[in-house]
Design a protein around this motif. Sequence first.
Motif, mmCIF file in Angstrom:
data_model
loop_
_atom_site.group_PDB
_atom_site.id
_atom_site.type_symbol
_atom_site.label_atom_id
_atom_site.label_comp_id
_atom_site.label_asym_id
_atom_site.label_seq_id
_atom_site.Cartn_x
_atom_site.Cartn_y
_atom_site.Cartn_z
ATOM 1 N N ILE A 55 -16.630 -7.097 -7.507
ATOM 2 C CA ILE A 55 -16.667 -7.868 -6.263
ATOM 3 C C ILE A 55 -17.708 -7.302 -5.308
ATOM 4 C CG2 ILE A 55 -15.346 -8.439 -4.188
ATOM 5 C CD1 ILE A 55 -12.866 -8.624 -6.021
ATOM 6 N N ILE A 56 -17.754 -5.991 -5.198
ATOM 7 C CA ILE A 56 -18.746 -5.347 -4.333
ATOM 8 C C ILE A 56 -20.160 -5.733 -4.762
ATOM 9 C CG2 ILE A 56 -19.770 -3.106 -3.747
ATOM 10 C CD1 ILE A 56 -16.890 -1.961 -3.835
ATOM 11 N N GLU A 57 -20.369 -5.844 -6.060
ATOM 12 C CA GLU A 57 -21.707 -6.149 -6.581
ATOM 13 C C GLU A 57 -22.125 -7.599 -6.307
ATOM 14 O OE1 GLU A 57 -24.140 -6.051 -10.850
ATOM 15 O OE2 GLU A 57 -22.243 -4.963 -10.619
ATOM 16 N N VAL A 58 -21.186 -8.548 -6.442
ATOM 17 C CA VAL A 58 -21.581 -9.957 -6.343
ATOM 18 C C VAL A 58 -21.447 -10.533 -4.932
ATOM 19 C CG1 VAL A 58 -20.905 -10.332 -8.741
ATOM 20 C CG2 VAL A 58 -19.313 -10.959 -6.906
ATOM 21 N N ALA A 59 -20.643 -9.898 -4.070
ATOM 22 C CA ALA A 59 -20.351 -10.476 -2.755
ATOM 23 C C ALA A 59 -21.588 -10.836 -1.935
ATOM 24 C CB ALA A 59 -19.444 -9.533 -1.965
ATOM 25 N N PRO A 60 -22.593 -9.954 -1.805
ATOM 26 C CA PRO A 60 -23.756 -10.298 -0.966
ATOM 27 C C PRO A 60 -24.482 -11.560 -1.428
ATOM 28 C CG PRO A 60 -23.710 -7.944 -1.420
ATOM 29 C CD PRO A 60 -22.679 -8.569 -2.309
ATOM 30 N N SER A 61 -24.561 -11.779 -2.732
ATOM 31 C CA SER A 61 -25.272 -12.945 -3.251
ATOM 32 C C SER A 61 -24.533 -14.248 -2.953
ATOM 33 C CB SER A 61 -25.485 -12.815 -4.761
ATOM 34 O OG SER A 61 -24.245 -12.862 -5.453
ATOM 35 N N LEU A 62 -23.242 -14.139 -2.595
ATOM 36 C CA LEU A 62 -22.436 -15.321 -2.293
ATOM 37 C C LEU A 62 -22.213 -15.497 -0.791
ATOM 38 C CD1 LEU A 62 -19.807 -14.974 -5.166
ATOM 39 C CD2 LEU A 62 -21.739 -16.548 -5.054
ATOM 40 N N GLY A 63 -22.901 -14.690 0.005
ATOM 41 C CA GLY A 63 -22.817 -14.835 1.452
ATOM 42 C C GLY A 63 -21.649 -14.123 2.094
ATOM 43 N N ALA A 64 -21.148 -13.083 1.452
ATOM 44 C CA ALA A 64 -20.037 -12.315 2.001
ATOM 45 C C ALA A 64 -20.458 -10.867 2.214
ATOM 46 C CB ALA A 64 -18.827 -12.375 1.069
ATOM 47 N N ARG A 65 -19.813 -10.221 3.174
ATOM 48 C CA ARG A 65 -20.070 -8.811 3.439
ATOM 49 C C ARG A 65 -18.819 -8.011 3.092
ATOM 50 N NH1 ARG A 65 -18.930 -5.483 7.694
ATOM 51 N NH2 ARG A 65 -18.146 -7.218 8.958
ATOM 52 N N VAL A 66 -18.987 -6.901 2.376
ATOM 53 C CA VAL A 66 -17.860 -6.037 2.034
ATOM 54 C C VAL A 66 -17.610 -5.093 3.203
ATOM 55 C CG1 VAL A 66 -16.986 -4.274 0.470
ATOM 56 C CG2 VAL A 66 -18.310 -6.194 -0.436
ATOM 57 N N ALA A 67 -16.416 -5.216 3.794
ATOM 58 C CA ALA A 67 -16.088 -4.399 4.961
ATOM 59 C C ALA A 67 -15.622 -3.007 4.571
ATOM 60 C CB ALA A 67 -15.007 -5.092 5.777
ATOM 61 N N GLY A 68 -15.265 -2.826 3.315
ATOM 62 C CA GLY A 68 -14.759 -1.560 2.836
ATOM 63 C C GLY A 68 -13.583 -1.794 1.920
ATOM 64 N N GLY A 69 -12.897 -0.718 1.559
ATOM 65 C CA GLY A 69 -11.783 -0.866 0.630
ATOM 66 C C GLY A 69 -10.768 0.236 0.781
ATOM 67 N N ALA A 70 -9.664 0.074 0.085
ATOM 68 C CA ALA A 70 -8.608 1.078 0.038
ATOM 69 C C ALA A 70 -8.099 1.164 -1.391
ATOM 70 C CB ALA A 70 -7.472 0.711 0.990
ATOM 71 N N ASP A 71 -7.750 2.369 -1.791
ATOM 72 C CA ASP A 71 -7.274 2.595 -3.147
ATOM 73 C C ASP A 71 -5.985 3.416 -3.100
ATOM 74 O OD1 ASP A 71 -9.526 1.594 -5.128
ATOM 75 O OD2 ASP A 71 -10.507 2.450 -3.383
ATOM 76 N N ALA A 72 -5.531 3.869 -4.243
ATOM 77 C CA ALA A 72 -4.290 4.635 -4.309
ATOM 78 C C ALA A 72 -4.329 5.798 -3.323
ATOM 79 C CB ALA A 72 -4.078 5.160 -5.732
ATOM 80 N N GLN A 73 -3.232 5.998 -2.619
ATOM 81 C CA GLN A 73 -3.052 7.068 -1.628
ATOM 82 C C GLN A 73 -3.737 6.760 -0.293
ATOM 83 O OE1 GLN A 73 -0.830 9.237 -2.700
ATOM 84 N NE2 GLN A 73 -0.985 8.261 -4.714
ATOM 85 N N ASP A 74 -4.527 5.697 -0.204
ATOM 86 C CA ASP A 74 -5.161 5.325 1.061
ATOM 87 C C ASP A 74 -4.211 4.486 1.906
ATOM 88 O OD1 ASP A 74 -7.516 6.573 0.340
ATOM 89 O OD2 ASP A 74 -8.427 4.740 -0.456
ATOM 90 N N ASP A 75 -4.327 4.600 3.206
ATOM 91 C CA ASP A 75 -3.561 3.762 4.114
ATOM 92 C C ASP A 75 -4.177 2.364 4.085
ATOM 93 O OD1 ASP A 75 -2.298 2.489 6.186
ATOM 94 O OD2 ASP A 75 -2.770 4.001 7.707
#
Length: 247
Positions: free
Chosen positions: A17-37
């Motif tokens: 998703i991070i890789e394709v998002a810019p080409s579709l007009g979206a910006r990745v605001a960040g993410g959270a994974d295991a142990q993250d709030d």
Amino acid sequence: MTSIGIYGSLGRMGQAIIEVAPSLGARVAGGADAQDDPAPIAAKADVLVDFSAASALDAHLAAARAAGTPIVIGTTGLSAKQHEAIDAAAQEIAVLQTGNTSVGVNLLARLVRDAAARLGGDWDVEIVEMHHHHKADAPSGTALMLGEAAASGMGTTLGEARVTDRAGLVGARAEGTIGMASLRGGSVVGDHTVIFAGQGERIELTHRADDRAIFARGAVRAALWLAGQKPGRYTMDSVLGDAVLGA
């Protein structure tokens, strides 16, 4: 530009998703994974996409509800209780839950529903799916989605028709059932075949995924659409609408 927050950002789907998002007009605001709030990214993003683990869904839904942020749920292996939690969250925010974000798979589900309705009870329905050896749940979310489509066309529910265990001396196949078989091995992204078996003939409808990017593109498309929706529970059919054939 719509900003997307990703739960499970370090996983295969998150990275796609991070890789394709810019080409579709979206910006990745960040993410959270295991142990993250999960709360900070929920408050920061315009829409969330969850491809993490079923065990994390409750916390992610709670964070999305608290922030009032729409969420696309692509995580599979969910329990009945978790589907009830999704229903509850959909009273307050827009939620799209799907077993597969691929345009091709969602078209396949439409074809399966139509075929099951038109062929009638004289045809047996079997679903076979194969995924990579890391996949933890079985049957896959996509297989269950296809099974639900077949059951709908047959005028029943998957809960009533589903058969997944035929080990031992189980007798003849029961009429009106939907058989499901799961294969695991290698690096298979995802293969799904729905078999309609009649007397002397057989129809097989198949979708093969060769690149995980097809799911990522569908997920971003779903997120962009969901960002502007009112509270409610949505599906990929809602996103694709009548334009699915040209997608």
